[in-house]
Design an enzyme around this catalytic site. Structure first.
Site, PDB file in Angstrom:
ATOM      1  N   ARG A  68       0.831  -1.201   0.000  1.00  0.00           N
ATOM      2  CA  ARG A  68       0.000   0.000   0.000  1.00  0.00           C
ATOM      3  C   ARG A  68       0.867   1.252   0.000  1.00  0.00           C
ATOM      4  O   ARG A  68       0.365   2.361   0.110  1.00  0.00           O
ATOM      5  CB  ARG A  68      -0.926   0.016   1.220  1.00  0.00           C
ATOM      6  N   ASN A  69       2.167   1.054  -0.096  1.00  0.00           N
ATOM      7  CA  ASN A  69       3.119   2.163  -0.099  1.00  0.00           C
ATOM      8  C   ASN A  69       3.236   2.711  -1.522  1.00  0.00           C
ATOM      9  O   ASN A  69       3.789   2.056  -2.405  1.00  0.00           O
ATOM     10  CB  ASN A  69       4.473   1.653   0.411  1.00  0.00           C
ATOM     11  N   LYS A  73       6.757   2.795  -3.077  1.00  0.00           N
ATOM     12  CA  LYS A  73       7.222   1.503  -3.576  1.00  0.00           C
ATOM     13  C   LYS A  73       6.554   1.168  -4.906  1.00  0.00           C
ATOM     14  O   LYS A  73       7.195   0.662  -5.825  1.00  0.00           O
ATOM     15  CB  LYS A  73       6.894   0.390  -2.565  1.00  0.00           C
ATOM     16  N   ASP A  78      10.138  -8.073   1.140  1.00  0.00           N
ATOM     17  CA  ASP A  78      10.341  -7.916   2.573  1.00  0.00           C
ATOM     18  C   ASP A  78      11.771  -7.439   2.745  1.00  0.00           C
ATOM     19  O   ASP A  78      12.685  -7.919   2.062  1.00  0.00           O
ATOM     20  CB  ASP A  78      10.115  -9.226   3.334  1.00  0.00           C
ATOM     21  N   SER A  79      11.950  -6.468   3.589  1.00  0.00           N
ATOM     22  CA  SER A  79      13.279  -5.885   3.726  1.00  0.00           C
ATOM     23  C   SER A  79      13.535  -5.460   5.154  1.00  0.00           C
ATOM     24  O   SER A  79      12.612  -5.333   5.962  1.00  0.00           O
ATOM     25  CB  SER A  79      13.434  -4.691   2.776  1.00  0.00           C
ATOM     26  N   PHE A  92      13.785   7.020   5.289  1.00  0.00           N
ATOM     27  CA  PHE A  92      12.935   6.609   6.399  1.00  0.00           C
ATOM     28  C   PHE A  92      13.609   5.444   7.114  1.00  0.00           C
ATOM     29  O   PHE A  92      14.709   5.012   6.738  1.00  0.00           O
ATOM     30  CB  PHE A  92      11.540   6.207   5.895  1.00  0.00           C
ATOM     31  N   GLY A  93      12.972   4.934   8.157  1.00  0.00           N
ATOM     32  CA  GLY A  93      13.523   3.777   8.862  1.00  0.00           C
ATOM     33  C   GLY A  93      14.890   4.071   9.461  1.00  0.00           C
ATOM     34  O   GLY A  93      15.094   5.087  10.132  1.00  0.00           O
ATOM     35  N   LYS A 125      20.178   7.596  -3.756  1.00  0.00           N
ATOM     36  CA  LYS A 125      19.856   6.403  -2.967  1.00  0.00           C
ATOM     37  C   LYS A 125      19.398   5.274  -3.880  1.00  0.00           C
ATOM     38  O   LYS A 125      19.763   4.106  -3.669  1.00  0.00           O
ATOM     39  CB  LYS A 125      18.766   6.740  -1.945  1.00  0.00           C
ATOM     40  N   HIS A 148      19.404  -1.379  -1.369  1.00  0.00           N
ATOM     41  CA  HIS A 148      19.141  -2.818  -1.424  1.00  0.00           C
ATOM     42  C   HIS A 148      17.994  -3.133  -2.379  1.00  0.00           C
ATOM     43  O   HIS A 148      18.023  -4.139  -3.083  1.00  0.00           O
ATOM     44  CB  HIS A 148      18.842  -3.347  -0.024  1.00  0.00           C
TER      45      HIS A 148
END
Length: 201
Positions: free
Chosen positions: A9-10, A13, A70-71, A153-154, A176, A181
């Site tokens: 839902r991002n 992304k 998944d990250s 973020f994160g 970035k 990754h």
């Protein structure tokens, strides 16, 4: 294959993956296009486990190819933690600030040379024939001593890029996206995509 579904839902992304798949003639849809939510419990032991579970669960429900990711962050001095628990490292609220402060506390007495870490991104693609394929991308670095930078973020404000004093959060988005990754996972996907698309119709 004319469409692919992104299990997120991002919207940020979605845009990253949209650029990749549109170049290959595919229309992209995501969880944002569904009227009802599909909840998937991420209880795997690896990033790949969680990505595969999301892709399979949603793919079987909607009957189309699904990409899930998944990250997270692996810190060597913490034996790979926070790992698959990166988003909820400090608790179920998934608060970036609290996660970063906990990471700093955990590494309080760890020397600079031992603060090595990496961001990991696992991508899984479910095809309607039941086959699932995965790729992984990583970005190596170190954990700094204070938050630096306003982008990202994160854990980006703590993650120092190799051979640089900058953190991931000090990079502009286009910078970035060259080294992250997720960018490296997409490069790995690009290497395999034509074969996978041809053999998993």
């Amino acid at each position: 294959m004319k469409e692919i579904f992104i299990a997120t839902r991002n919207s940020g992304k979605v845009k990253e993956f949209e650029a990749f798949f549109q170049e290959r003639g595919l229309q992209v849809k995501s969880l944002l296009d569904l009227p009802d939510e599909i909840d998937v419990v991420e209880d795997g032991k690896t990033f790949e486990d969680n990505a595969i579970k999301k892709a399979e669960t949603i793919g079987k429900r909607i009957g189309m190819p699904v990409l899930a990711d998944d990250s997270g962050l692996e810190v060597d001095a913490l034996q790979g933690a926070p790992g698959i628990y990166s988003a909820r490292f400090a608790g179920p609220k998934k608060d970036d600030g609290e996660n970063n402060q906990k990471l700093l506390r955990e590494l309080e007495n760890v020397r600079d040379e031992d603060r090595t870490a990496r961001f990991v991104c696992a991508l899984a693609i479910f095809f309607p024939n039941g086959k699932v394929q995965t790729v992984r991308g990583t970005c190596e670095g170190k954990i700094g001593y204070e938050l630096m930078g306003a982008h990202g973020f994160g854990y980006d404000p703590l993650f120092k890029i190799p051979n640089s004093e900058q953190t991931m959060a000090q990079l502009e988005k286009h910078e970035k996206n060259k080294i992250s990754h997720r960018a490296k996972a997409l490069l790995a996907l690009a290497d395999h995509w034509d074969d996978w698309a041809a053999t998993n119709k």
